[in-house]
Write a protein that holds these residues in place. Structure first.
Motif, PDB file in Angstrom:
ATOM      1  N   MET A 285       0.818  -1.208   0.000  1.00 58.46           N
ATOM      2  CA  MET A 285       0.000   0.000   0.000  1.00 58.46           C
ATOM      3  C   MET A 285       0.858   1.266   0.000  1.00 58.46           C
ATOM      4  SD  MET A 285      -3.039  -1.163  -0.223  1.00 58.46           S
ATOM      5  CE  MET A 285      -2.260  -2.459  -1.216  1.00 58.46           C
ATOM      6  N   SER A 286       2.020   1.226   0.658  1.00 60.67           N
ATOM      7  CA  SER A 286       2.900   2.396   0.687  1.00 60.67           C
ATOM      8  C   SER A 286       3.488   2.696  -0.690  1.00 60.67           C
ATOM      9  CB  SER A 286       4.027   2.183   1.702  1.00 60.67           C
ATOM     10  OG  SER A 286       3.518   2.033   3.006  1.00 60.67           O
ATOM     11  N   PHE A 287       3.782   1.647  -1.467  1.00 63.93           N
ATOM     12  CA  PHE A 287       4.393   1.820  -2.780  1.00 63.93           C
ATOM     13  C   PHE A 287       3.416   1.476  -3.902  1.00 63.93           C
ATOM     14  CE2 PHE A 287       7.876   1.215   0.155  1.00 63.93           C
ATOM     15  CZ  PHE A 287       8.814   2.141  -0.265  1.00 63.93           C
ATOM     16  N   GLY A 288       2.120   1.608  -3.612  1.00 61.31           N
ATOM     17  CA  GLY A 288       1.103   1.225  -4.591  1.00 61.31           C
ATOM     18  C   GLY A 288       1.240   1.947  -5.912  1.00 61.31           C
ATOM     19  N   LYS A 289       1.470   3.266  -5.881  1.00 59.56           N
ATOM     20  CA  LYS A 289       1.575   4.035  -7.126  1.00 59.56           C
ATOM     21  C   LYS A 289       2.812   3.637  -7.916  1.00 59.56           C
ATOM     22  CE  LYS A 289      -1.072   8.048  -5.582  1.00 59.56           C
ATOM     23  NZ  LYS A 289      -1.064   9.515  -5.338  1.00 59.56           N
ATOM     24  N   LEU A 290       3.925   3.417  -7.231  1.00 62.37           N
ATOM     25  CA  LEU A 290       5.138   2.969  -7.922  1.00 62.37           C
ATOM     26  C   LEU A 290       4.928   1.589  -8.527  1.00 62.37           C
ATOM     27  CD1 LEU A 290       8.218   3.282  -8.505  1.00 62.37           C
ATOM     28  CD2 LEU A 290       8.608   2.146  -6.317  1.00 62.37           C
ATOM     29  N   LEU A 291       4.257   0.702  -7.797  1.00 68.42           N
ATOM     30  CA  LEU A 291       4.030  -0.667  -8.267  1.00 68.42           C
ATOM     31  C   LEU A 291       2.864  -0.766  -9.246  1.00 68.42           C
ATOM     32  CD1 LEU A 291       4.323  -2.446  -4.795  1.00 68.42           C
ATOM     33  CD2 LEU A 291       6.101  -2.288  -6.533  1.00 68.42           C
ATOM     34  N   LYS A 406      12.708   5.592  -4.811  1.00 72.50           N
ATOM     35  CA  LYS A 406      11.436   6.075  -4.296  1.00 72.50           C
ATOM     36  C   LYS A 406      11.525   6.370  -2.798  1.00 72.50           C
ATOM     37  CE  LYS A 406       7.180   7.090  -5.394  1.00 72.50           C
ATOM     38  NZ  LYS A 406       6.889   8.127  -6.392  1.00 72.50           N
ATOM     39  N   LEU A 407      12.269   5.530  -2.088  1.00 72.40           N
ATOM     40  CA  LEU A 407      12.466   5.768  -0.661  1.00 72.40           C
ATOM     41  C   LEU A 407      13.150   7.106  -0.422  1.00 72.40           C
ATOM     42  CD1 LEU A 407      13.596   2.257   0.636  1.00 72.40           C
ATOM     43  CD2 LEU A 407      11.555   3.480   1.326  1.00 72.40           C
ATOM     44  N   HIS A 408      14.197   7.390  -1.218  1.00 76.67           N
ATOM     45  CA  HIS A 408      14.890   8.676  -1.082  1.00 76.67           C
ATOM     46  C   HIS A 408      13.942   9.835  -1.383  1.00 76.67           C
ATOM     47  CE1 HIS A 408      18.539   6.637  -0.332  1.00 76.67           C
ATOM     48  NE2 HIS A 408      18.810   6.284  -1.573  1.00 76.67           N
ATOM     49  N   GLU A 409      13.074   9.639  -2.376  1.00 79.74           N
ATOM     50  CA  GLU A 409      12.107  10.693  -2.700  1.00 79.74           C
ATOM     51  C   GLU A 409      11.154  10.915  -1.528  1.00 79.74           C
ATOM     52  OE1 GLU A 409       8.357  11.493  -5.762  1.00 79.74           O
ATOM     53  OE2 GLU A 409       9.779   9.873  -6.166  1.00 79.74           O
ATOM     54  N   PHE A 410      10.684   9.829  -0.919  1.00 80.80           N
ATOM     55  CA  PHE A 410       9.799   9.952   0.234  1.00 80.80           C
ATOM     56  C   PHE A 410      10.480  10.736   1.356  1.00 80.80           C
ATOM     57  CE2 PHE A 410       6.611   6.202  -0.233  1.00 80.80           C
ATOM     58  CZ  PHE A 410       6.299   6.663  -1.509  1.00 80.80           C
ATOM     59  N   ILE A 411      11.722  10.362   1.628  1.00 81.40           N
ATOM     60  CA  ILE A 411      12.447  11.006   2.725  1.00 81.40           C
ATOM     61  C   ILE A 411      12.641  12.492   2.446  1.00 81.40           C
ATOM     62  CG2 ILE A 411      14.666  11.075   3.934  1.00 81.40           C
ATOM     63  CD1 ILE A 411      14.817   8.014   3.467  1.00 81.40           C
ATOM     64  N   GLU A 552      -0.172  15.763   4.750  1.00 79.13           N
ATOM     65  CA  GLU A 552       0.755  15.663   3.619  1.00 79.13           C
ATOM     66  C   GLU A 552       2.002  14.864   3.995  1.00 79.13           C
ATOM     67  OE1 GLU A 552       0.595  16.763   0.283  1.00 79.13           O
ATOM     68  OE2 GLU A 552      -1.494  16.760   0.908  1.00 79.13           O
ATOM     69  N   ILE A 553       2.528  15.116   5.199  1.00 80.11           N
ATOM     70  CA  ILE A 553       3.724  14.386   5.641  1.00 80.11           C
ATOM     71  C   ILE A 553       3.427  12.894   5.753  1.00 80.11           C
ATOM     72  CG2 ILE A 553       5.256  14.042   7.627  1.00 80.11           C
ATOM     73  CD1 ILE A 553       5.179  17.078   8.053  1.00 80.11           C
ATOM     74  N   GLU A 554       2.239  12.564   6.231  1.00 79.80           N
ATOM     75  CA  GLU A 554       1.865  11.160   6.380  1.00 79.80           C
ATOM     76  C   GLU A 554       1.772  10.451   5.034  1.00 79.80           C
ATOM     77  OE1 GLU A 554      -2.097   9.738   7.993  1.00 79.80           O
ATOM     78  OE2 GLU A 554      -0.791   9.508   9.720  1.00 79.80           O
ATOM     79  N   LYS A 555       1.369  11.206   3.984  1.00 80.20           N
ATOM     80  CA  LYS A 555       1.280  10.599   2.651  1.00 80.20           C
ATOM     81  C   LYS A 555       2.642  10.144   2.155  1.00 80.20           C
ATOM     82  CE  LYS A 555      -2.753  13.311   1.184  1.00 80.20           C
ATOM     83  NZ  LYS A 555      -3.220  14.388   0.266  1.00 80.20           N
ATOM     84  N   TRP A 556       3.706  10.796   2.649  1.00 80.66           N
ATOM     85  CA  TRP A 556       5.059  10.444   2.221  1.00 80.66           C
ATOM     86  C   TRP A 556       5.754   9.581   3.270  1.00 80.66           C
ATOM     87  CZ3 TRP A 556       6.387  11.472  -2.645  1.00 80.66           C
ATOM     88  CH2 TRP A 556       5.674  12.460  -3.331  1.00 80.66           C
ATOM     89  N   CYS A 557       4.951   8.861   4.047  1.00 84.16           N
ATOM     90  CA  CYS A 557       5.504   7.992   5.084  1.00 84.16           C
ATOM     91  C   CYS A 557       6.244   6.819   4.439  1.00 84.16           C
ATOM     92  CB  CYS A 557       4.381   7.479   5.988  1.00 84.16           C
ATOM     93  SG  CYS A 557       4.944   6.399   7.302  1.00 84.16           S
TER      94      CYS A 557
END
Length: 678
Positions: A285-291, A406-411, A552-557
């Motif tokens: 669910m966290s990487f749904g858009k990427l996947l 993607k993780l780096h982008e989230f951070i 917004e911050i939670e969306k990039w968790c």
């Protein structure tokens, strides 16, 4: 004896009035006996959990039997310390206030000075340093000691004897390792700060058990705990809370704590598999858009994993997106499937991709299901194996460059949004300071005219609001605001935070208009020139923007972190996409959950803020209380709605034979990946 969560554990007393021919149940390694079989099983299961600590070495995460073996081996090493060295070591330990590391260093230094018969070391011989062995210690007077030594060759054979002084002997390393000395200290004592020897051990070696003069009036012992006391009148000084939760004692001043509600455990998957279920679902669910995998609920994922009638599209799509990531980012998997399987992953070819993955990872307990999967019987694979396969896929996917990027982008996005949120807080603080100054000026003029301050309450209210919402900025506003601004600029980069603030404000404006959060359009520039009379509206707008930033911050968790632990080290997790609060046992093999506001309130009212762990957990629960309650109430309404639909489907099916797939409980069978690119 092994410790349970670092606390002594009492063995069960034997039953009374045992009959000679009575059947009993006996635990082999503790020699405990039980009449009742359930009592025997419960105690045995407790011993098999990895929650025990070796008392001698301090090793944790052991079963009871492993801790016993560890204590036995460590005790054997400790007993290597000779009597001549043990007594001075015990004298150093008794009532020492040093931390364990410093205490061990002190003992090691002392043992270096204590040379006994049989010790092997080095001595100066003809201006050379040669190995030798002490044969005899000769005490000539109170300060002078000489030693009869045997000089040794390379094979440790005696080649010559001689008498040398202590200055001619060199000990290149301590006689015992630091770990052995640590075990020695733990085994000899039953409490620390100060360290206190076992009474019997102290008496056997002539060590005094009287409290030293320097500690009298400062410490006393109460139920095994060290209590610091005041010098005057010997009154007990209050313990400084918070402390370790297991050391908290009931007090007459404590509030009434409610009993903690029992979490629900009605999972479809085996209870020890819940952790894997949550891990996989949270990643997908966290990487749904990427996947390119559209979201689905945790309940649907759980039902799909347990379904045995057919291959479920929801699981096939979830596996397929992970295969695509591995093909793009995992060289080993790409080589395994390149030119060997169809280019497109379909409802037919997906099982071949899965079998190739199982061949690649070479885990025997998972490879045994290859034949079942090839025959199209994936639904018959054990639930535990399904989740283990998913976990292996997720771990591989996390190592790919695509996911790492993607993780780096989230951070980075969270960092920029956090900087923007902090900058807005500083701006809001400055505005409140101006309001406060204006109120003071007005109250001063009013006081001068009327002889008293009419606006005192308003000033105090504004000041309290300021302190609550921005506790880091105190009375000296000018200097501290400037230093805070410099700190945030240094930590996050003021240019990035300005840009993020501008972009976030524009996005917030559009979101605010769409959702009609206010009766009028929010205008950021106008709010900066807002008159004092509109203070309440300004505070409301600031609170809305703060909540917006939190969303917004939670969306990039990047991942879900647990909220905290209770006194017994149970961990509490909140997955905002699911709404429930999950409870994980210390050994991670038992799970439960809370799903109602009443249960949440019962949990919070059972936590004691005097304990370090429960204090931190209570703080997190209060921080997210509003959002958690909102999600729990939403889930309760959804559940009630589904239950109503279930009942209507059942009633209708008795009359018109409604298709079973229309049942809301089977919603996972109707899943369609709407984000899939054809």
């Amino acid at each position: 004896m092994p410790l349970l969560r670092r606390k002594p554990f009492a063995l069960a007393e034997p039953p009374n009035d045992l009959e000679p021919c009575e059947s009993l149940f006996r635990i082999r390694f503790t020699k405990e006996v039980f009449r009742d079989y359930n009592d025997y099983l419960n105690r045995l299961n407790q011993y098999r959990k990895r929650v025990w600590t070796c008392k001698v070495t301090g090793k944790t995460g052991l079963t009871y039997e492993q801790a016993l073996v560890s204590e036995k081996l460590a005790t054997a090493k400790v007993q290597q310390i000779p009597e001549e060295l043990m007594v001075p070591a015990l004298r150093i330990i008794q009532y020492s206030m040093l931390p364990l590391k410093d205490l061990v260093d002190s003992i090691a230094d002392k043992l270096k000075e204590q040379l006994v018969e049989g010790s092997q070391l080095y001595g100066k011989k003809n201006e050379r340093v040669c190995p030798c062995k002490i044969l005899r210690v000769m005490q000539k007077d109170a300060e002078t000691v000489s030693y009869v030594v045997a000089w040794l060759d390379e094979s440790n054979n005696v080649i010559e004897r001689a008498e040398v002084s202590s200055q001619d002997l060199v000990q290149k390393k301590p006689p015992f390792s630091r770990n052995i000395l640590k075990s020695f200290v733990r085994e000899c004592t039953y409490r620390n700060a100060p360290w206190v020897l076992h009474d019997k051990l102290a008496k056997n070696h002539g060590i005094s058990t009287d409290i030293p003069e320097e500690l009298r009036g400062k410490v006393s012992f109460n139920n095994g705990l060290v209590v610091f006391t005041k010098k005057r009148k010997h009154e007990e000084e209050s313990i400084k809370y918070p402390i370790d939760d297991l050391l908290v004692k009931p007090s007459p001043d404590d509030p009434v704590f409610s009993s903690r509600p029992s979490p629900s455990r009605d999972f479809n998957v085996p209870i020890h598999c819940v952790g894997d279920l949550l891990t996989v679902w949270d990643f997908l669910m966290s990487f749904g858009k990427l996947l390119q995998l559209s979201p689905y609920s945790l309940k649907d994922f759980e039902n799909a994993i347990c379904h045995k009638d057919s291959n479920v599209v929801l699981l096939v799509e979830s596996l397929a997106v992970l295969f695509r990531v591995l093909i793009k980012g995992d060289d080993e998997y790409y080589a395994a499937v390149q030119d060997k399987l169809p280019k497109k992953i379909t409802m037919i070819s997906w099982k071949d991709y899965l079998c190739k993955f199982l061949e690649m990872i070479k885990i025997p307990k998972l490879q045994q299901y290859e034949a079942t999967i090839k025959r199209g019987r994936y639904s018959y694979v054990d639930v535990n194996a399904k989740l283990e396969i998913f976990c292996e896929l997720v771990n591989r996917a996390l190592d790919t460059a695509i996911v790492r990027e993607k993780l780096h982008e989230f951070i980075e996005q969270r960092r920029v949004l956090g900087a923007a949120k902090r900058e807005e807080a500083i701006e809001a603080s400055a505005k409140r300071r101006k309001v406060k100054e204006q109120l003071k000026a007005d109250s001063g003029s009013t006081c001068g005219e009327n002889g008293h301050d009419l606006d005192q309450d308003a000033t105090v209210s504004a000041d309290n609001s300021h302190r609550i919402q921005n506790g880091s900025i105190r009375k000296n506003r000018n200097s501290e605001t400037e230093s805070s601004t410099q700190k945030y600029a240094f930590d996050s980069g003021i240019k990035h935070s300005n840009l993020a603030s501008k972009m976030s404000a524009e996005k917030f404006d559009s979101e605010l208009n769409r959702s009609a959060l206010c009766g009028k359009v929010y205008n950021r520039k106008e709010s900066q020139k807002q008159p004092i009379g509109d203070k309440d509206q300004s505070e409301k707008s600031y609170e809305q923007r703060r909540q917006y930033f939190d969303r917004e911050i939670e969306k990039w968790c990047v991942r879900t972190s647990f909220l905290g632990m209770d006194r017994y080290y149970n961990r509490y997790w909140w997955f905002y996409r699911d709404g429930r609060i999950f409870v994980e046992s210390p050994e991670s093999n038992e799970w439960g959950y809370y799903s109602s506001k009443g249960e949440l309130d019962g949990l919070t009212s059972s936590l004691n803020c005097k304990g370090e762990r429960e204090r931190a957990l209570l703080k997190q629960l209060k921080k997210y209380y509003g959002r958690i309650c909102s999600e729990l109430q939403k889930n309760s309404k959804d559940l009630l709605h589904k239950t109503t639909l279930d009942d209507s489907v059942v009633r209708r099916s008795t009359r018109v034979r409604a298709p079973p797939r229309k049942n809301p409980a089977k919603a996972f069978l109707r899943y369609v990946n709407k984000w899939k690119e054809e």
